[in-house]
Design an enzyme around this catalytic site. Structure first.
Site, PDB file in Angstrom:
ATOM      1  N   GLU A  34      -5.650 -23.161   4.421  1.00  0.00           N
ATOM      2  CA  GLU A  34      -5.204 -24.545   4.577  1.00  0.00           C
ATOM      3  C   GLU A  34      -6.165 -25.318   5.484  1.00  0.00           C
ATOM      4  OE1 GLU A  34      -1.200 -23.956   6.016  1.00  0.00           O
ATOM      5  OE2 GLU A  34      -0.775 -22.682   4.293  1.00  0.00           O
ATOM      6  N   HIS A  66       4.495 -20.464  17.430  1.00  0.00           N
ATOM      7  CA  HIS A  66       3.048 -20.654  17.278  1.00  0.00           C
ATOM      8  C   HIS A  66       2.269 -19.915  18.368  1.00  0.00           C
ATOM      9  CE1 HIS A  66       4.042 -23.901  14.517  1.00  0.00           C
ATOM     10  NE2 HIS A  66       2.773 -24.116  14.265  1.00  0.00           N
ATOM     11  N   GLU A  86       1.468 -19.763   1.809  1.00  0.00           N
ATOM     12  CA  GLU A  86       0.834 -18.557   2.354  1.00  0.00           C
ATOM     13  C   GLU A  86       0.960 -17.363   1.418  1.00  0.00           C
ATOM     14  OE1 GLU A  86       2.336 -20.787   4.228  1.00  0.00           O
ATOM     15  OE2 GLU A  86       0.929 -21.238   5.831  1.00  0.00           O
ATOM     16  N   PHE A 112      -1.916 -19.822  11.826  1.00  0.00           N
ATOM     17  CA  PHE A 112      -1.394 -19.189  13.045  1.00  0.00           C
ATOM     18  C   PHE A 112      -0.829 -17.832  12.627  1.00  0.00           C
ATOM     19  CE2 PHE A 112      -0.995 -22.451  16.492  1.00  0.00           C
ATOM     20  CZ  PHE A 112      -1.454 -23.555  15.804  1.00  0.00           C
ATOM     21  N   ASP A 151       1.674 -16.268  13.557  1.00  0.00           N
ATOM     22  CA  ASP A 151       3.124 -16.300  13.353  1.00  0.00           C
ATOM     23  C   ASP A 151       3.452 -16.511  11.874  1.00  0.00           C
ATOM     24  OD1 ASP A 151       3.988 -17.214  16.495  1.00  0.00           O
ATOM     25  OD2 ASP A 151       2.043 -17.892  15.761  1.00  0.00           O
ATOM     26  N   PHE A 152       2.580 -17.235  11.172  1.00  0.00           N
ATOM     27  CA  PHE A 152       2.855 -17.554   9.762  1.00  0.00           C
ATOM     28  C   PHE A 152       2.629 -16.349   8.857  1.00  0.00           C
ATOM     29  CE2 PHE A 152       0.914 -22.030  10.702  1.00  0.00           C
ATOM     30  CZ  PHE A 152       1.856 -22.236  11.687  1.00  0.00           C
TER      31      PHE A 152
HETATM   32  C1  LIG Z   1       4.286 -21.810   6.982  1.00  0.00           C
HETATM   33  C2  LIG Z   1       3.398 -22.748   7.708  1.00  0.00           C
HETATM   34  N1  LIG Z   1       2.150 -22.931   7.250  1.00  0.00           N
HETATM   35  C3  LIG Z   1       1.318 -23.778   7.876  1.00  0.00           C
HETATM   36  C4  LIG Z   1       1.729 -24.452   8.982  1.00  0.00           C
HETATM   37  C5  LIG Z   1       0.766 -25.366   9.706  1.00  0.00           C
HETATM   38  N2  LIG Z   1       1.134 -26.751   9.479  1.00  0.00           N
HETATM   39  C6  LIG Z   1       1.892 -27.411  10.358  1.00  0.00           C
HETATM   40  S1  LIG Z   1       2.252 -28.940   9.834  1.00  0.00           S
HETATM   41  C7  LIG Z   1       1.388 -28.725   8.406  1.00  0.00           C
HETATM   42  C8  LIG Z   1       1.314 -29.819   7.431  1.00  0.00           C
HETATM   43  C9  LIG Z   1       2.659 -30.167   6.932  1.00  0.00           C
HETATM   44  O1  LIG Z   1       2.554 -31.230   6.087  1.00  0.00           O
HETATM   45  P1  LIG Z   1       3.848 -32.005   5.610  1.00  0.00           P
HETATM   46  O2  LIG Z   1       4.861 -31.037   5.122  1.00  0.00           O
HETATM   47  O3  LIG Z   1       3.404 -33.048   4.666  1.00  0.00           O
HETATM   48  O4  LIG Z   1       4.451 -32.664   6.923  1.00  0.00           O
HETATM   49  P2  LIG Z   1       3.814 -33.749   7.875  1.00  0.00           P
HETATM   50  O5  LIG Z   1       3.141 -32.986   8.977  1.00  0.00           O
HETATM   51  O6  LIG Z   1       2.884 -34.586   7.079  1.00  0.00           O
HETATM   52  O7  LIG Z   1       4.968 -34.524   8.404  1.00  0.00           O
HETATM   53  C10 LIG Z   1       0.833 -27.471   8.362  1.00  0.00           C
HETATM   54  C11 LIG Z   1      -0.014 -26.973   7.272  1.00  0.00           C
HETATM   55  C12 LIG Z   1       3.030 -24.210   9.450  1.00  0.00           C
HETATM   56  N3  LIG Z   1       3.500 -24.805  10.554  1.00  0.00           N
HETATM   57  N4  LIG Z   1       3.845 -23.378   8.777  1.00  0.00           N
END
Ligand SMILES: Cc1ncc(C[n+]2csc(CCOP(=O)(O)OP(=O)(O)O)c2C)c(N)n1
Ligand SMILES: Cc1ncc(C[n+]2csc(CCOP(=O)(O)OP(=O)(O)O)c2C)c(N)n1
Ligand SMILES: [Mg+2]
Ligand SMILES: [Mg+2]
Lengths: 325, 334, 325, 334
Positions: free
Chosen positions: A29, A129, A60, A83, A85-86
């Site tokens: 990502e 995290h 993932e 991370f 944790d994921f």
């Molecule tokens: C399972 C997981 N994968 C990756 C992340 C890292 N991450 C945190 S926010 C995010 C983007 C999320 O995008 P969206 O769902 O559109 O929400 P927004 O932040 O735009 O409000 C990512 C990839 C995470 N927290 N959890």
């Protein structure tokens, strides 16, 4: 040679292998044009382009699963899980698929792939995290587990990881990203299963991994000032585990203190301690000790997180008490 | 539309070959069932009897170098890709001659020489892997296609969703083939799924067309999969195909399948893929005597396989400690 | 009292709590009219109906996640994950959500729920349906971990689990389902964190859990025939861990052998061994020993699986060597 | 159609209240940003500035006993459900007066008194939980509704799929509200999603209608969520609502958002929910002077909150070892 940061070493370590071997590809990502949220893939997209560096959705399971399928059919994928944790959301692939396919197909299929991930606490990112989860991976036979503590080891272990025909979990530590070290020469490799004796000593063996290395190294300095000579060992990989180096050290020092970031319950130090308490039993002059994170989720607030993780101070106090008692 | 989307030709020679394949698979599974009952097969088995039309039809549309991924219910797919009945049965009997040296068993049949990349026992897990082999084909610039076979129940697990979305986003040559047999284990799929057709009614969520076909007709399966293969090879991305079929046995060895409404099995037996294809052969002018020859040959192949598998020795106990690592061993520490 | 099987004890244990407390509800795959693939929920649907016993799709994340949401809003859900290997597909909920919510909300929210699952090997189900994964859960602070070895303990620990306000992982062992034992009286409860000293002895302490209990009990019999007096401890729960009982025993026997089903690397015995090698160090007259599964995936073939798992024979040999050396 | 599906009435009193709520949330987040920059807030923050219309509009359609579940980007949802700006900022500053005693931080804001059940930092994880609280309401025979707010990026993770399917199968009173802000972190959502509307174009895969609305108009959000709430309370099951919106800051504190095409932010700022609602108030005849009073009051509330949060002491270090177990402690062994 000029220095480079641990963070830069990650990208550099991957880049060296990508230059060498066209079958190495990256996915994850925001790893492409964005260079990764920790900037650990910076420059890869620019150098190797979209055919070698692939941005993915937040999927993932698909990331690790697709990496597996590609690994089983001629590629050497390097998958980033942002991370550590994921890893939990794709745990089936880490625990049940990647490490078992070779075995359950009777050796018909190999899975040469790397899962890289930013591991550990210390940055105030809270319970979801901040975990040090190398011990999760340690419960699963069939995974190589690397966790470098220096930029040179990042590059050297990355080379071993990407060239390995086995699935490798590669834990990069968040608090080390900004640390600096020597840039190793081209071709630098660190073999798996070879612990690094960072400092020789006679009175006690201090064992660490990744995050805990700066702590045990600093503790050894402070112990030296107290007249205590500590041997410091960086395991570098949990699997293969270089138990011989640890046992050999304990045979001389007769004391061991293991410093882990993961929680005490189910931490990797338990297995190492059990090996020492078995095979090294007659060498021991003091109880086998472990310092590990408290058995609580990681709190957000820095002053609370400090309560939960081992520190230089507790390492020094514990080690000194072991030697002086 | 590319050429490949035209219906493919069918020769009676094809029909004969498919018929024999169907019979060999059916016979091997019947033998597996008997061996289980007599205690020679341990653990569990998930028989595909009734589903063979999907395996034989899809295989007929694939090249030998295409990739195939299956579930724990994968005997038919492994055999359709070349696994011998003997290696199949020997595996089930923990023999050294088994496909996976006794380490995999019924749920993990794999036949790498046929690019049949394995059978996976965690529902949904192989779907991202199939996406990965399709990605690999793109990266290596081959025009290999990947196929993931899966059950109706698998459409409700997260990995399905992630796999299909990624495949579409990356426009990969992968075909998701659902064997809708109406049940997830003992529960009717309709009672746990938000749509009528678990796979096909989800296709639009990934910008894919809705395709539902008769999975018990080898020719129909071959034709529809053939079109999807042609699209995939032409760089047009993935497809989802939902094949309606039915399993003749219970879910796994211990299941007497009492949850089926009365008459349901009987109705489906009338549409048994073996019967359907036999009727097509008769219609194509193949005589009873010729059919008897094919049937005898298939039966003999199975009988021979059973005997050979029985006669083979158990795998070497030391096999328990091989094949963890690529160096062949299982050493984990110094 | 009449005997009942371990399998029946599961259903009976749940039923007793469902009769007592209307907020107890069950969910899982095929647990309703079908009674569960291991028949461990047999009779529940008939007695309590579809409003208390819910069949789900194959959606383990939704199963555990929905149980959490319900637990946080007034219910006491009991979620079944059919085989413990499948915990991997919902690991995020087990590792990152259930055990952390109370902490990271500063105690605003509690999660009184049970995740039940059929654990372990020995039945020829192969690498993805045979794992003993109590050690996965043991890496996660915030989970109670129960793993009963007898029908009475199943009922007693189930009562504690369902009444607990904390999230509980409840490991039912596949090879024990057919075993029989006394039906405990109504109201029978086994508190968490109280190990069971199954047999008193002086020469060595044998520690087991769930699957390994029949093995260590039989081994103790055979050792007795050799004139060796083994104390046998059933931990019953890994968290809370009854370390005092183990340490107290070792203080008398001065020897400990831990017999685990999970792999040696990252097995729960490592942590227990490390506690003994630390706090019990001066009581020990022999190396701390562990017998655990080999560090390989579980093979399908019975004769191969037998190679991988500890046995009565290896337990007896190891214990005897420890006492006689 | 039940009554609830009619458009709800709007009074200028409502508009005034919502406007003040918007301003307080906006101001609190601005303060959080400044505190972060001055080093008083550690870790990370995901500001919702730009998304507040969704929170305020949805809250206006809910009862106090309804359940709300949010992501790491959840300041607006916690405050819309009653969390005070002071408790919010104190939490971000690790203070003892913080919403979670400093143990949660920005990503885990929770306000149980408002049935705001928490903010979850693993993408997708809270959606099954929202299904669970909806299930709980059915089991306890209340008519509470549950709402899960989530991002566009979250629609590609498995938990989303499993949650929506189960909710529909069990016909639960849950509303899935997507805040589509065009980006998953730094990557345009369109480049990683198989459909144009990540949430709404998936609705049909669960037999739900396709709903896309303007998330920057509080009134529109209130109306559409109001209809879904009415359906849910009437036992008609779940809804998916996709709200189009935009975040004004980068994804999280470290992100300067350079990946945005030029002019995009400016265009969206013209549709800032604050501006939109202000215009509606003006149109409804509320004068500049009255608006200035509201704006001043909101500003003062924020200023007071900042001061109070700053003045509060750090949480007690012993808090690190409380609240693991329901007994309040963290003991794990004898
Ligand atoms: C399972 C997981 N994968 C990756 C992340 C890292 N991450 C945190 S926010 C995010 C983007 C999320 O995008 P969206 O769902 O559109 O929400 P927004 O932040 O735009 O409000 C990512 C990839 C995470 N927290 N959890
Ligand atoms: C993740 C996971 N959950 C549950 C199971 C147990 N299980 C095995 S097969 C099966 C039913 C699968 O149904 P379907 O996908 O329709 O395939 P079929 O067996 O009908 O061919 C279940 C629930 C599993 N193997 N993996
Ligand atoms: Mg099915
Ligand atoms: Mg977004």
């Amino acid at each position: 040679m000029a220095d480079l940061t641990y963070r830069e070493a990650v990208a550099e370590g991957i880049a060296r292998e990508m230059r060498r071997d066209p079958s190495v590809v990256c996915l994850g990502e925001d790893i492409g044009a964005a260079g990764g949220v920790f900037k650990t893939t910076q420059g890869l997209f620019e150098e190797f382009g979209p055919a070698r560096v692939w941005d993915t959705p937040i999927s993932e399971q698909a990331i690790v699963g697709a990496a597996m399928g590609a690994a089983m059919t001629g590629m050497r994928p390097v998958a980033e899980i942002m991370f550590s944790d994921f890893l939990a959301v794709c745990w089936d692939f880490i625990a049940n698929e990647m490490p078992k396919v070779r075995y359950m197909t009777g050796g018909q299929v190999t899975v040469p792939m790397v899962v890289r991930t930013a591991n550990g606490g210390g940055l105030g990112f809270g319970a979801q995290h901040s975990q040090a989860v190398e011990n999760w991976a340690f419960t699963i036979p069939g995974l190589v587990i690397a966790a470098p503590s220096t930029p040179a080891d990042v590059i050297g272990l990355m080379a071993s990881a990407i060239r390995s025909d086995d699935p490798v979990m590669f834990f990069e530590h968040k608090t080390l990203f900004a640390s600096k070290g020597e840039r190793p020469p081209e071709g630098h490799m660190v073999p798996f299963g070879q612990a690094n004796v960072v400092r020789a000593g006679d009175d006690i063996t201090l064992v660490g991994l990744a995050w805990s290395m700066p702590i045990v190294i600093e503790a050894a300095e402070q112990l030296a000032a107290q007249g205590i000579s500590a041997e410091v060992i960086d395991l570098r990989t949990l699997v293969p585990l270089d138990a011989s180096t640890v046992l050999g050290s304990v045979a001389r020092t007769s004391r061991i203190l293991i410093v882990e970031e993961n929680p005490l319950q189910g931490g990797w130090g338990g297995t190492l301690a059990s090996i020492v308490a078995d095979e090294g039993f007659y060498d021991l002059d003091a109880p086998v000790k472990r310092l590990a994170a408290a058995n609580v989720p990681l709190p957000f607030a820095t002053h609370l997180e400090d309560q939960v993780l081992p520190s230089v101070a507790t390492t020094v106090t514990t080690a000194a008490a072991m030697v002086n008692s | 539309m590319p050429d490949g989307t035209q219906t493919l030709p069918v020769s009676t020679q094809d029909l004969r070959g498919w018929y024999e394949q169907l019979l060999v698979i059916r016979g091997t599974e019947k033998a597996a069932f008997d061996l289980f009952m007599s205690g020679l097969v341990k653990g569990t088995t998930h028989l595909a009897a009734g589903h063979e039309g999907v395996a034989v039809g899809a295989s007929a549309a694939l090249r030998p170098d295409d990739y195939v991924w299956a579930t724990y219910r994968g005997h038919h797919h492994a055999m359709a890709r070349g696994l011998s009945p003997e290696a199949c049965l020997a595996e089930l009997m923990s023999k050294g001659t088994g496909a996976c040296e006794g380490k995999g068993g019924s749920m993990h049949l794999t036949y790498a020489p046929g690019n049949m990349m394995g059978s996976y026992a965690i529902v949904g897990s192989h779907m991202p892997m199939a996406v990965g082999s399709a990605w690999s084909a793109v990266l290596r610039e081959t025009d290999q296609v990947s196929v993931a076979f899966f059950g109706d129940g698998a459409t409700n697990i997260g990995a399905f969703h992630e796999a299909v979305n990624l495949a579409v986003v990356w426009k990969l040559p992968v075909i998701f083939i659902c064997e809708n047999n109406l049940y997830m284990e003992y529960t009717p799929i309709s009672s746990v799924t938000a749509v009528e057709h678990p796979a096909a009614d989800r296709a639009a969520a990934y910008s894919l067309p809705r395709i539902v076909i008769d999975g018990n007709d080898v020719v129909t399966v071959r034709d529809e999969v053939g079109k999807a293969v042609a699209r995939a090879r032409a760089g047009e991305g993935p497809s989802i195909i939902e094949c309606l079929t039915y399993r003749h046995y219970g879910h796994s060895r211990t299941d007497p399948a009492k949850y089926r409404p009365e008459g349901e099995l009987e109705q489906w037996l009338m549409r048994d893929p073996v019967t359907v294809l036999r009727d097509q052969l008769v219609e194509a002018g193949v005589g009873e005597d010729e059919l008897t020859v094919i049937e005898g040959r298939a039966q003999q192949m199975v009988t021979h396989a059973v005997e050979a598998a029985k006669a083979a020795p158990l795998s070497d106990p030391r096999e328990a400690f091989t094949d963890v690592w690529a160096d062949g061993g299982s050493q984990w520490r110094t």
